[in-house]
Design an enzyme around this catalytic site. Sequence first.
Site, PDB file in Angstrom:
ATOM      1  N   LYS A   1      -0.651  12.956  -1.893  1.00  0.00           N
ATOM      2  CA  LYS A   1       0.052  13.990  -1.127  1.00  0.00           C
ATOM      3  C   LYS A   1       1.528  14.058  -1.525  1.00  0.00           C
ATOM      4  O   LYS A   1       2.062  15.140  -1.780  1.00  0.00           O
ATOM      5  CB  LYS A   1      -0.047  13.703   0.383  1.00  0.00           C
TER       6      LYS A   1
ATOM      7  N   ASP B   1       7.720  15.575   4.231  1.00  0.00           N
ATOM      8  CA  ASP B   1       6.712  14.552   3.950  1.00  0.00           C
ATOM      9  C   ASP B   1       6.395  13.789   5.236  1.00  0.00           C
ATOM     10  O   ASP B   1       7.191  13.782   6.173  1.00  0.00           O
ATOM     11  CB  ASP B   1       7.216  13.590   2.862  1.00  0.00           C
ATOM     12  N   GLU B   2       5.225  13.156   5.263  1.00  0.00           N
ATOM     13  CA  GLU B   2       4.789  12.382   6.425  1.00  0.00           C
ATOM     14  C   GLU B   2       4.810  13.216   7.702  1.00  0.00           C
ATOM     15  O   GLU B   2       5.291  12.776   8.760  1.00  0.00           O
ATOM     16  CB  GLU B   2       5.653  11.114   6.602  1.00  0.00           C
TER      17      GLU B   2
HETATM   18  P1  ADP Z   1      -0.054   9.638  -0.604  1.00  0.00           P
HETATM   19  O1  ADP Z   1       1.263  10.312  -0.371  1.00  0.00           O
HETATM   20  O2  ADP Z   1      -1.243  10.548  -0.394  1.00  0.00           O
HETATM   21  O3  ADP Z   1      -0.208   8.355   0.174  1.00  0.00           O
HETATM   22  P2  ADP Z   1       1.034   9.123  -3.194  1.00  0.00           P
HETATM   23  O4  ADP Z   1       1.324  10.472  -3.777  1.00  0.00           O
HETATM   24  O5  ADP Z   1       2.196   8.368  -2.629  1.00  0.00           O
HETATM   25  O6  ADP Z   1      -0.140   9.243  -2.143  1.00  0.00           O
HETATM   26  O7  ADP Z   1       0.410   8.176  -4.307  1.00  0.00           O
HETATM   27  C1  ADP Z   1      -0.682   8.562  -5.104  1.00  0.00           C
HETATM   28  C2  ADP Z   1      -0.829   7.459  -6.153  1.00  0.00           C
HETATM   29  O8  ADP Z   1      -1.317   6.295  -5.536  1.00  0.00           O
HETATM   30  C3  ADP Z   1      -1.825   7.735  -7.253  1.00  0.00           C
HETATM   31  O9  ADP Z   1      -1.326   8.551  -8.282  1.00  0.00           O
HETATM   32  C4  ADP Z   1      -2.061   6.321  -7.771  1.00  0.00           C
HETATM   33  O10 ADP Z   1      -1.021   5.932  -8.658  1.00  0.00           O
HETATM   34  C5  ADP Z   1      -1.902   5.457  -6.526  1.00  0.00           C
HETATM   35  N1  ADP Z   1      -3.149   4.928  -5.966  1.00  0.00           N
HETATM   36  C6  ADP Z   1      -3.271   3.719  -5.381  1.00  0.00           C
HETATM   37  N2  ADP Z   1      -4.515   3.534  -4.905  1.00  0.00           N
HETATM   38  C7  ADP Z   1      -5.224   4.646  -5.189  1.00  0.00           C
HETATM   39  C8  ADP Z   1      -6.581   5.062  -4.952  1.00  0.00           C
HETATM   40  N3  ADP Z   1      -7.473   4.262  -4.338  1.00  0.00           N
HETATM   41  N4  ADP Z   1      -6.961   6.290  -5.359  1.00  0.00           N
HETATM   42  C9  ADP Z   1      -6.069   7.076  -6.002  1.00  0.00           C
HETATM   43  N5  ADP Z   1      -4.794   6.750  -6.261  1.00  0.00           N
HETATM   44  C10 ADP Z   1      -4.359   5.549  -5.857  1.00  0.00           C
HETATM   45 MG    MG Z   2       2.849   9.965   0.898  1.00  0.00          MG
END
Ligand code: ADP
Ligand code: MG
Length: 195
Positions: A22, A88-89
């Site tokens: 995200k 975000d969040e």
């Molecule tokens: P979010 O904001 O949805 O929590 P982020 O954009 O911060 O996600 O991070 C996405 C990144 O997290 C991916 O590109 C990858 O590097 C890492 N990642 C860690 N665990 C996973 C997973 N199980 N599936 C996909 N990506 C993951």
């Molecule tokens: Mg995030």
Amino acid sequence: MIPQRSNAGWIEVVTGCMFSGKTEELIRRLNRARYARQSVLVFKPATDTRYATQAIVSHSAAELPCLAVGTADDILRAVGEVRVVGIDEGQFFDLGLVGVCNRLADEGRRVVVAGLDQDFRGEPFEPMPQLMAVAEYVTKTLAVCMCCGGPADRSQRLVPRDARVLLGSAETYEARCRRCWRPEAMAASQGTLPF
Ligand code: ADP
Ligand code: MG
Ligand code: ZN
């Protein structure tokens, strides 16, 4: 690809489980707007202190400077004349975020909000469902299930705590698919990756 409509604002929601990309997607969209010389301002809730207080940061270390604010109304006070507003969040904001995003879009701005659609119990995480209802565009991001490698849409809490909000990263949560997700267990994954 989001069609550009002159003078009209709109809301984009990017939502899914933890690690689904995200924040990466939010940063990608905002950077594209910046390349096109549009003014951009990014907000996050001050309660999110995980990686940095003055930046949104993805799990893959992509980052963008931001303003940390206490309430959704603070966004209206700080937003000025910017054309593109990133948030975000979103799930850590109050329900007032829905009215704030509607107002910003009504004023002709592009609003991009990222946030969790479900909490660790699988319950819709307000105010994201309400935002999804009023948004022009909704993108659901998926992670890779840490147990089976399938498409993951749930956040598995790995530590036994009941509080809805528990800040953490890979040591506290992992992405799981519907089949491998165990909301009642809250225990570390015993699964092994298939490759
Ligand atoms: P979010 O904001 O949805 O929590 P982020 O954009 O911060 O996600 O991070 C996405 C990144 O997290 C991916 O590109 C990858 O590097 C890492 N990642 C860690 N665990 C996973 C997973 N199980 N599936 C996909 N990506 C993951
Ligand atoms: Mg995030
Ligand atoms: Zn799975």
